[in-house]
Enzyme design. Structure first.
Site, PDB file in Angstrom:
ATOM      1  N   LYS A   1      19.009  -1.806 -13.493  1.00 52.46           N
ATOM      2  CA  LYS A   1      19.445  -0.644 -12.960  1.00 52.46           C
ATOM      3  C   LYS A   1      20.736  -0.464 -12.508  1.00 52.46           C
ATOM      4  CE  LYS A   1      15.305   1.063 -13.024  1.00 52.46           C
ATOM      5  NZ  LYS A   1      14.907   2.351 -13.791  1.00 52.46           N
TER       6      LYS A   1
ATOM      7  N   TYR B   1      15.043  -6.502 -12.783  1.00 53.05           N
ATOM      8  CA  TYR B   1      15.141  -4.967 -12.468  1.00 53.05           C
ATOM      9  C   TYR B   1      16.478  -4.688 -11.799  1.00 53.05           C
ATOM     10  CZ  TYR B   1      12.920  -0.821 -10.600  1.00 53.05           C
ATOM     11  OH  TYR B   1      12.832   0.607 -10.633  1.00 53.05           O
TER      12      TYR B   1
HETATM   13  P1  NDP Z   1       5.507   4.602 -13.915  1.00 49.16           P
HETATM   14  O1  NDP Z   1       5.322   3.153 -14.596  1.00 49.16           O
HETATM   15  O2  NDP Z   1       4.664   5.119 -13.164  1.00 49.16           O
HETATM   16  O3  NDP Z   1       5.917   5.377 -15.189  1.00 49.16           O
HETATM   17  C1  NDP Z   1       6.802   4.876 -16.110  1.00 49.16           C
HETATM   18  C2  NDP Z   1       6.542   5.188 -17.668  1.00 49.16           C
HETATM   19  O4  NDP Z   1       7.387   4.935 -18.597  1.00 49.16           O
HETATM   20  C3  NDP Z   1       4.964   4.709 -17.883  1.00 49.16           C
HETATM   21  O5  NDP Z   1       3.988   5.906 -18.584  1.00 49.16           O
HETATM   22  C4  NDP Z   1       5.254   3.515 -18.850  1.00 49.16           C
HETATM   23  O6  NDP Z   1       4.223   3.243 -19.724  1.00 49.16           O
HETATM   24  C5  NDP Z   1       6.644   4.343 -19.550  1.00 49.16           C
HETATM   25  N1  NDP Z   1       7.211   3.275 -20.398  1.00 49.16           N
HETATM   26  C6  NDP Z   1       7.375   1.891 -20.239  1.00 49.16           C
HETATM   27  N2  NDP Z   1       7.868   1.224 -21.279  1.00 49.16           N
HETATM   28  C7  NDP Z   1       8.126   2.290 -22.151  1.00 49.16           C
HETATM   29  C8  NDP Z   1       9.066   2.187 -23.326  1.00 49.16           C
HETATM   30  N3  NDP Z   1       9.446   0.921 -23.916  1.00 49.16           N
HETATM   31  N4  NDP Z   1       9.204   3.368 -24.179  1.00 49.16           N
HETATM   32  C9  NDP Z   1       8.797   4.381 -23.412  1.00 49.16           C
HETATM   33  N5  NDP Z   1       8.031   4.795 -22.254  1.00 49.16           N
HETATM   34  C10 NDP Z   1       7.707   3.318 -21.625  1.00 49.16           C
HETATM   35  O7  NDP Z   1       6.906   4.459 -13.232  1.00 49.16           O
HETATM   36  P2  NDP Z   1       7.535   5.402 -12.048  1.00 49.16           P
HETATM   37  O8  NDP Z   1       7.224   6.831 -12.402  1.00 49.16           O
HETATM   38  O9  NDP Z   1       7.289   4.948 -10.813  1.00 49.16           O
HETATM   39  O10 NDP Z   1       9.354   5.217 -12.346  1.00 49.16           O
HETATM   40  C11 NDP Z   1      10.000   5.868 -13.335  1.00 49.16           C
HETATM   41  C12 NDP Z   1      11.439   5.351 -13.269  1.00 49.16           C
HETATM   42  O11 NDP Z   1      11.787   5.547 -11.938  1.00 49.16           O
HETATM   43  C13 NDP Z   1      11.514   3.844 -13.772  1.00 49.16           C
HETATM   44  O12 NDP Z   1      12.720   4.046 -14.527  1.00 49.16           O
HETATM   45  C14 NDP Z   1      11.707   3.379 -12.381  1.00 49.16           C
HETATM   46  O13 NDP Z   1      12.232   1.908 -12.456  1.00 49.16           O
HETATM   47  C15 NDP Z   1      12.289   4.292 -11.655  1.00 49.16           C
HETATM   48  N6  NDP Z   1      12.267   4.043 -10.028  1.00 49.16           N
HETATM   49  C16 NDP Z   1      10.905   4.035  -9.568  1.00 49.16           C
HETATM   50  C17 NDP Z   1      10.964   3.961  -8.351  1.00 49.16           C
HETATM   51  C18 NDP Z   1       9.599   4.071  -7.384  1.00 49.16           C
HETATM   52  O14 NDP Z   1       9.672   3.715  -6.305  1.00 49.16           O
HETATM   53  N7  NDP Z   1       8.607   4.162  -8.005  1.00 49.16           N
HETATM   54  C19 NDP Z   1      12.226   3.463  -7.334  1.00 49.16           C
HETATM   55  C20 NDP Z   1      13.260   3.567  -8.102  1.00 49.16           C
HETATM   56  C21 NDP Z   1      13.476   3.871  -9.412  1.00 49.16           C
HETATM   57  P3  NDP Z   1       3.350   1.778 -19.257  1.00 49.16           P
HETATM   58  O15 NDP Z   1       2.447   2.258 -18.264  1.00 49.16           O
HETATM   59  O16 NDP Z   1       2.659   1.529 -20.489  1.00 49.16           O
HETATM   60  O17 NDP Z   1       4.274   0.955 -18.880  1.00 49.16           O
END
Ligand code: NDP
Length: 252
Positions: A157, A153
């Site tokens: 990132k 991860y």
């Molecule tokens: P979530 O898992 O809640 O949401 C991410 C969404 O992306 C889900 O609906 C997921 O589906 C979808 N997804 C996964 N794989 C794919 C794909 N191949 N194509 C299209 N969509 C896809 O994550 P967050 O809202 O917490 O995070 C959003 C972003 O923020 C991410 O990039 C994460 O790394 C980043 N981030 C989050 C932090 C946190 O504290 N939450 C901190 C720092 C960064 P599915 O449920 O099937 O996986």
């Protein structure tokens, strides 16, 4: 403030969590929205439309070039432009390096880093034609300072930060900005599974408190969405190639 009226935004992983909050924030500022996610958009579409903008939702895997090309075409057909791309789709497959499988490594790099490459490549020609565009990549503080158990991860990132800067230099002359945000500890389904020790470690290292909040040390999806909306709007038109931490000071 409806400063994004007439602009279409494509938000990957927009069906829930931070992505959904970004969709709602951009919609609140007048942007038409395409929610692109591997899961059903569900209530997100109605909530976005309630902001008075148009919204389409597409099932799309960001690692698949054909999926993404079809979505980009749908956005331009539906809204007549594609002005904002938010590369938000992301996954975790945590494990210590010694135990990390090739599949865990490949899956995370594919969605988090290759997915951003695929989507950026797919929109950039349209943005060049428009001589304007905003690309915002959702990185993480972990891409800046690393984290045990997250080699895949963190690498993805950190890679996004390199991608952000390289593409910013390539497309700047066409009026397109490319920036990243680096969220810290944000309350979503992704962080719901963190154990108490991990939460305490975050709390110890985050200087900022917001007394009265449910979790005084944690950020919210809306905190991230507001910064993304800033980078997507005219107020940030002279900002490119930057990484904005949204972390209560965690990565200082
Ligand atoms: P979530 O898992 O809640 O949401 C991410 C969404 O992306 C889900 O609906 C997921 O589906 C979808 N997804 C996964 N794989 C794919 C794909 N191949 N194509 C299209 N969509 C896809 O994550 P967050 O809202 O917490 O995070 C959003 C972003 O923020 C991410 O990039 C994460 O790394 C980043 N981030 C989050 C932090 C946190 O504290 N939450 C901190 C720092 C960064 P599915 O449920 O099937 O996986």
């Amino acid at each position: 403030m409806k400063d994004l009226t007439g602009r279409a935004a494509l938000v990957t992983g927009g069906a829930r969590g931070i992505g959904k909050a970004i969709c709602l924030e951009l919609a609140g500022r007048g942007a038409d929205i395409c929610v692109a996610d591997v899961i059903e958009a569900g209530d997100a579409v109605a909530e976005i439309e309630a902001k008075g903008v148009r919204c389409i939702a597409r099932r799309c895997d960001v690692t698949k070039l054909d999926d993404v090309a079809a979505v980009v075409k749908d956005v331009v057909d539906a809204f007549g432009n594609l002005s904002i791309l938010v590369n938000n789709a992301g996954i975790t497959r945590d494990n210590l390096l010694m135990r990390m499988s090739e599949d865990e490594w490949d899956a995370v790099l594919a969605v988090n880093l290759k997915g951003a490459f695929v989507c950026t490549k797919a929109v950039v020609r349209q943005m060049m034609r428009q001589k304007a565009g905003r690309i915002v990549n959702i990185s993480s503080v972990v891409g800046i300072f690393g984290n045990p158990g997250q080699a895949n991860y963190a690498a993805s990132k950190a890679g996004l930060i390199g991608l952000t800067k390289a593409v910013a230099k390539e497309v700047g002359s066409r009026g397109i900005t490319v920036n990243a945000v680096a969220p810290g500890y944000i309350l979503t389904e992704m962080t719901e599974t963190l154990d108490e020790a991990a939460r305490e470690a975050f709390a110890r290292n985050i200087p900022l408190s917001r007394p009265g909040a449910d979790d005084e040390k944690a950020g919210t999806a809306e905190d991230v969405a507001k910064c993304v909306a800033f980078l997507a709007g005219d107020d940030a038109s002279y900002v490119t190639g930057q990484v904005l931490p949204i972390d209560g000071g965690l990565a200082m």
